[in-house]
Design a protein around this motif. Structure first.
Motif, PDB file in Angstrom:
ATOM      1  N   MET A   1      47.644 -89.623  48.691  1.00  0.00           N
ATOM      2  CA  MET A   1      46.375 -90.197  49.153  1.00  0.00           C
ATOM      3  C   MET A   1      45.792 -89.293  50.230  1.00  0.00           C
ATOM      4  N   GLY A   2      45.312 -88.126  49.843  1.00  0.00           N
ATOM      5  CA  GLY A   2      44.789 -87.176  50.803  1.00  0.00           C
ATOM      6  C   GLY A   2      43.285 -87.207  50.884  1.00  0.00           C
ATOM      7  N   VAL A   3      42.753 -86.380  51.775  1.00  0.00           N
ATOM      8  CA  VAL A   3      41.314 -86.219  51.895  1.00  0.00           C
ATOM      9  C   VAL A   3      40.853 -85.302  50.787  1.00  0.00           C
ATOM     10  N   THR A   4      39.870 -85.720  50.003  1.00  0.00           N
ATOM     11  CA  THR A   4      39.406 -84.911  48.880  1.00  0.00           C
ATOM     12  C   THR A   4      37.935 -84.611  49.023  1.00  0.00           C
ATOM     13  N   SER A   5      37.551 -83.434  48.545  1.00  0.00           N
ATOM     14  CA  SER A   5      36.164 -83.000  48.651  1.00  0.00           C
ATOM     15  C   SER A   5      35.712 -82.442  47.320  1.00  0.00           C
ATOM     16  N   ASP A   6      34.521 -82.860  46.891  1.00  0.00           N
ATOM     17  CA  ASP A   6      33.896 -82.333  45.687  1.00  0.00           C
ATOM     18  C   ASP A   6      32.552 -81.750  46.070  1.00  0.00           C
ATOM     19  N   GLN A   7      32.290 -80.519  45.664  1.00  0.00           N
ATOM     20  CA  GLN A   7      31.015 -79.882  45.958  1.00  0.00           C
ATOM     21  C   GLN A   7      30.165 -79.872  44.695  1.00  0.00           C
ATOM     22  N   HIS A   8      28.966 -80.431  44.796  1.00  0.00           N
ATOM     23  CA  HIS A   8      28.027 -80.456  43.686  1.00  0.00           C
ATOM     24  C   HIS A   8      26.719 -79.851  44.157  1.00  0.00           C
ATOM     25  N   GLU A   9      26.009 -79.207  43.243  1.00  0.00           N
ATOM     26  CA  GLU A   9      24.684 -78.723  43.584  1.00  0.00           C
ATOM     27  C   GLU A   9      23.759 -79.922  43.753  1.00  0.00           C
ATOM     28  N   SER A  10      23.074 -79.976  44.867  1.00  0.00           N
ATOM     29  CA  SER A  10      22.171 -81.094  45.127  1.00  0.00           C
ATOM     30  C   SER A  10      20.819 -80.818  44.506  1.00  0.00           C
ATOM     31  N   SER A  11      20.345 -81.755  43.710  1.00  0.00           N
ATOM     32  CA  SER A  11      19.022 -81.624  43.121  1.00  0.00           C
ATOM     33  C   SER A  11      18.105 -82.649  43.735  1.00  0.00           C
ATOM     34  N   ALA A  12      16.820 -82.321  43.839  1.00  0.00           N
ATOM     35  CA  ALA A  12      15.853 -83.239  44.425  1.00  0.00           C
ATOM     36  C   ALA A  12      14.553 -83.124  43.660  1.00  0.00           C
ATOM     37  N   PRO A  13      13.784 -84.196  43.579  1.00  0.00           N
ATOM     38  CA  PRO A  13      12.530 -84.148  42.858  1.00  0.00           C
ATOM     39  C   PRO A  13      11.518 -83.264  43.557  1.00  0.00           C
ATOM     40  N   CYS A  14      10.566 -82.770  42.783  1.00  0.00           N
ATOM     41  CA  CYS A  14       9.515 -81.946  43.359  1.00  0.00           C
ATOM     42  C   CYS A  14       8.657 -82.792  44.282  1.00  0.00           C
ATOM     43  N   ALA A  15       8.266 -82.219  45.392  1.00  0.00           N
ATOM     44  CA  ALA A  15       7.466 -82.961  46.362  1.00  0.00           C
ATOM     45  C   ALA A  15       6.026 -83.035  45.897  1.00  0.00           C
ATOM     46  N   PRO A  16       5.362 -84.177  46.108  1.00  0.00           N
ATOM     47  CA  PRO A  16       3.977 -84.298  45.721  1.00  0.00           C
ATOM     48  C   PRO A  16       3.079 -83.620  46.730  1.00  0.00           C
ATOM     49  N   ARG A  35       8.811 -83.818  51.337  1.00  0.00           N
ATOM     50  CA  ARG A  35       7.708 -82.955  51.761  1.00  0.00           C
ATOM     51  C   ARG A  35       7.540 -82.993  53.279  1.00  0.00           C
ATOM     52  N   LEU A  36       7.657 -84.186  53.863  1.00  0.00           N
ATOM     53  CA  LEU A  36       7.456 -84.326  55.301  1.00  0.00           C
ATOM     54  C   LEU A  36       8.609 -83.753  56.118  1.00  0.00           C
ATOM     55  N   THR A  37       9.792 -83.655  55.511  1.00  0.00           N
ATOM     56  CA  THR A  37      10.983 -83.210  56.250  1.00  0.00           C
ATOM     57  C   THR A  37      11.541 -81.908  55.691  1.00  0.00           C
ATOM     58  N   ALA A  38      10.699 -81.121  55.042  1.00  0.00           N
ATOM     59  CA  ALA A  38      11.181 -79.920  54.356  1.00  0.00           C
ATOM     60  C   ALA A  38      11.906 -78.963  55.294  1.00  0.00           C
ATOM     61  N   GLU A  39      11.509 -78.928  56.569  1.00  0.00           N
ATOM     62  CA  GLU A  39      12.124 -78.006  57.519  1.00  0.00           C
ATOM     63  C   GLU A  39      13.316 -78.620  58.243  1.00  0.00           C
ATOM     64  N   TYR A  40      13.643 -79.858  57.932  1.00  0.00           N
ATOM     65  CA  TYR A  40      14.738 -80.550  58.600  1.00  0.00           C
ATOM     66  C   TYR A  40      15.949 -80.664  57.685  1.00  0.00           C
ATOM     67  N   GLN A  41      17.078 -80.994  58.286  1.00  0.00           N
ATOM     68  CA  GLN A  41      18.291 -81.233  57.518  1.00  0.00           C
ATOM     69  C   GLN A  41      18.350 -82.692  57.080  1.00  0.00           C
ATOM     70  N   ALA A 109      11.034 -94.690  58.183  1.00  0.00           N
ATOM     71  CA  ALA A 109      12.465 -94.907  58.401  1.00  0.00           C
ATOM     72  C   ALA A 109      13.289 -93.775  57.807  1.00  0.00           C
ATOM     73  N   LEU A 110      12.917 -93.319  56.617  1.00  0.00           N
ATOM     74  CA  LEU A 110      13.661 -92.237  55.973  1.00  0.00           C
ATOM     75  C   LEU A 110      13.461 -90.918  56.708  1.00  0.00           C
ATOM     76  N   CYS A 111      12.240 -90.644  57.151  1.00  0.00           N
ATOM     77  CA  CYS A 111      12.000 -89.422  57.924  1.00  0.00           C
ATOM     78  C   CYS A 111      12.799 -89.438  59.223  1.00  0.00           C
ATOM     79  N   ASP A 112      12.980 -90.627  59.796  1.00  0.00           N
ATOM     80  CA  ASP A 112      13.714 -90.774  61.051  1.00  0.00           C
ATOM     81  C   ASP A 112      15.168 -90.343  60.919  1.00  0.00           C
ATOM     82  N   LEU A 113      15.686 -90.343  59.696  1.00  0.00           N
ATOM     83  CA  LEU A 113      17.082 -89.972  59.463  1.00  0.00           C
ATOM     84  C   LEU A 113      17.274 -88.467  59.346  1.00  0.00           C
ATOM     85  N   HIS A 114      16.187 -87.710  59.293  1.00  0.00           N
ATOM     86  CA  HIS A 114      16.232 -86.255  59.179  1.00  0.00           C
ATOM     87  C   HIS A 114      15.948 -85.624  60.541  1.00  0.00           C
ATOM     88  N   GLY A 115      16.348 -84.382  60.715  1.00  0.00           N
ATOM     89  CA  GLY A 115      16.060 -83.708  61.968  1.00  0.00           C
ATOM     90  C   GLY A 115      16.538 -82.273  61.960  1.00  0.00           C
TER      91      GLY A 115
END
Length: 592
Positions: A1-16, A35-41, A109-115
């Protein structure tokens, strides 16, 4: 029962583009936010297979490295909201009545989670909302926190959480959702409406939440993201290894082991939300009968799910819920009730006043629950209710068992306060709620600089979970001419905030320390901000007046209700309006 990590390419819809309509679907909301948070993580999601999976160690370990948000979807969207985890979330948000105001609040609210720095977002028990939440945050890596069922059941039993958090009602609600058209083929049989005993019901809920999370993370769209699985049992056995795995996953220095605060007393140790000590043993305080019922219920639910869900989904959920055999069963120990209400100790409450301090006149007391309830009642009578289709404008009315102290009584159409908390500071207040309280009081909110100047050199009171909750706004030994809790008890909203580009939602600073945050000067003075409709269990209201301001500056509740309704009408009228434009319109209305 160890710590496991899976790396997947993240896909996102095109911004309007800015001219495209925000139609309320998950895809359009996610695209607008991207679109509003393109420069944020994008934030990191910490997703528990259930409550009581030991997520506090994660928060404590990352507190200095990442801004954090605790259950923003589960806590801040009321049941009336189409995206609430307590609602039967539809496959599309079309025809749900999601209006412009609701879309605006969600985007903010969603933008508030980025920075610029990555944020941590903890969510548990999303149930049938999990695919929607992950769809709204397609760029977010996920940390899955797991724990063996009898470990979770033991934590529930120790804190009497099944009764205190009304999980019997929760089972009925989730069972009803499982029979909704979208879900019934796969999940109705897993949650039969057969009035199960609490141990059996808890096991079923555990399994279903884990299955829904596994199903979403195996989906080729919503699951296409990096993820790390951290079993609670592995963390207890080797904390250094889990911290190292966490550091590699987040690409940060390994977080230091956070030791419990030495000044935390018995009250904090019994508080539901306090973290006071590390666990170094796997002990479940359950009777053998209850332990067997929980384990058997989980196993039976997953076995039943194999008939309708994909093999990789049921296999993953079973792996996450393994480990019952690692626990040592101990007989339950009778404990004194931790209680929910403060002791009935007479408190001498000075009359509100505005003594001078640091160039302005500071209200001597934080705004109380009683005062906030009075304003909310008057605004409701003036035609401005707090909630619009589940979007809370002024306060987030949490249940008392979850830390809520302000409650709307539909029969009397009045707001009431949890008994014993009348003179405690109001929290779960949005910036908008704080600003209207200031206008109603003939005052204003302090700027961040003013708040820091007033707090400089002062020792924080009631912080670091010292008593496990807020305390009355009057400090012992201080009088009417003193400013009580200059720093501590709750953080406070400020009048100003960081500069934002024109389209982005506005934010306002938070200042000080709260009962549930560190009390060091470095922590209290750290720059942090939230969006205008955001709220939390540690943020309240402090008022100031400029020299010469008197009670004649107070605005009436009916005038404030009219102001609020005019803004919500504009927010509902045009889906093309940017979040920044709507927020600036609100600021002009409040400050005029």
């Amino acid at each position: 029962m160890g710590v496991t990590s899976d790396q997947h390419e993240s896909s996102a819809p095109c911004a309007p583009s800015g001219s495209q309509l925000l139609d309320g679907t998950v895809a359009s909301l996610a695209a607008r936010v991207q679109r509003l948070t393109a420069e944020y993580q994008a934030p990191v999601l910490a997703l528990g297979v259930f409550e009581r999976v030991g997520s506090n160690w994660l928060s404590d370990s990352l507190r200095q490295a990442m801004p954090q948000h605790n259950e923003p979807f589960r806590q801040q969207l009321s049941r009336e909201h189409p995206l609430s985890p307590a609602d039967r979330v539809p496959p599309s948000l079309h025809e749900t009545g999601l209006g412009g105001l609701d879309r605006h609040q969600l985007v903010c609210a969603l933008c508030d989670l980025h920075g610029p720095d990555r944020h941590l977002v903890k969510e548990t028990n999303l149930f049938f909302a999990v695919d929607t939440v992950l769809g709204l945050l397609p760029r977010s890596p996920a940390i899955v926190l797991t724990r063996a069922p009898i470990g979770i059941a033991s934590s529930f039993a120790r804190g009497r959480l099944w009764e205190r958090w009304r999980y019997g009602d929760r089972y009925a609600q989730v069972s009803a959702s499982a029979r909704a058209p979208r879900w019934r083929a796969s999940f109705a049989a897993l949650l039969p409406d057969d009035r199960p005993d609490p141990s059996t019901a808890l096991g079923r809920l555990l399994a279903v939440n884990a299955l829904l999370l596994a199903r979403t993370l195996h989906d080729p769209v919503t699951g296409a993201r990096p993820r790390l699985v951290i079993p609670y049992e592995r963390h207890v056995a080797d904390r250094a290894a889990t911290r190292s795995a966490l550091a590699r996953f987040l690409d940060i220095p390994a977080p230091a082991l956070v030791e419990p605060q030495p000044n935390q007393g018995q009250d904090a140790a019994h508080a539901t939300f306090a973290t006071t000590r590390h666990k170094d043993q796997l002990i479940a305080e359950l009777s053998r009968g209850d332990a067997a019922r929980v384990s058997d219920s989980v196993a039976a639910t997953i076995e039943c799910a194999r008939q309708t869900l994909a093999p990789d989904v049921t296999r993953t959920a079973a792996e996450w819920l393994a480990g019952d055999d690692l626990y040592e069963l101990h007989a339950p120990v009778a404990r004194a009730s931790s209680g929910f209400r403060p002791a009935s100790v007479p408190v001498v409450m000075p009359r509100p006043d505005y003594p001078p301090a640091s160039g302005v006149r500071w209200r001597n007391l934080l705004v109380t629950n009683t005062e906030m309830a009075e304003l909310l009642t008057l605004l409701h009578a003036g035609g401005a209710p707090n909630s619009r289709l589940g979007t809370n404008l002024l306060v987030c009315p949490m249940p008392h068992e979850r830390g809520g102290r302000l409650h709307f009584d539909r029969a009397s159409r009045q707001w009431r306060v949890s008994r014993g908390y009348e003179e405690h500071p109001a929290y779960w207040v949005t910036w908008l709620g704080a600003a209207l309280m200031a206008a109603w009081s003939g005052a204003r909110l302090p700027t961040r600089v003013e708040a820091l100047e007033a707090a400089a050199g002062r020792r924080a009171s009631n912080c670091d979970y010292a008593v496990g909750d807020t305390c009355p706004v009057a400090e012992p030994g201080l009088g009417r001419g003193d400013v009580h809790h200059v720093i501590g008890n709750v953080q406070v909203w400020c009048a100003d905030g960081p500069e934002q580009v024109e389209d982005q939602p506005l934010q306002r600073y938070l200042a000080g320390a709260a009962w549930n945050t560190p009390g060091t000067w470095e922590a209290a003075a750290a720059e942090r901000s939230r969006y205008l409709l955001g709220s939390s269990r540690g943020v309240g209201v402090r008022l100031v007046r400029d020299p010469g301001t008197t009670d004649t500056a107070r605005l009436g509740a009916w005038e404030l209700a009219n102001l609020l309704n005019r803004w919500t009408t504009v927010a509902d009228s045009d889906a093309r309006t940017t979040p920044g434009a709507l927020d600036r319109l609100l600021l002009r209305a409040v400050e005029s």
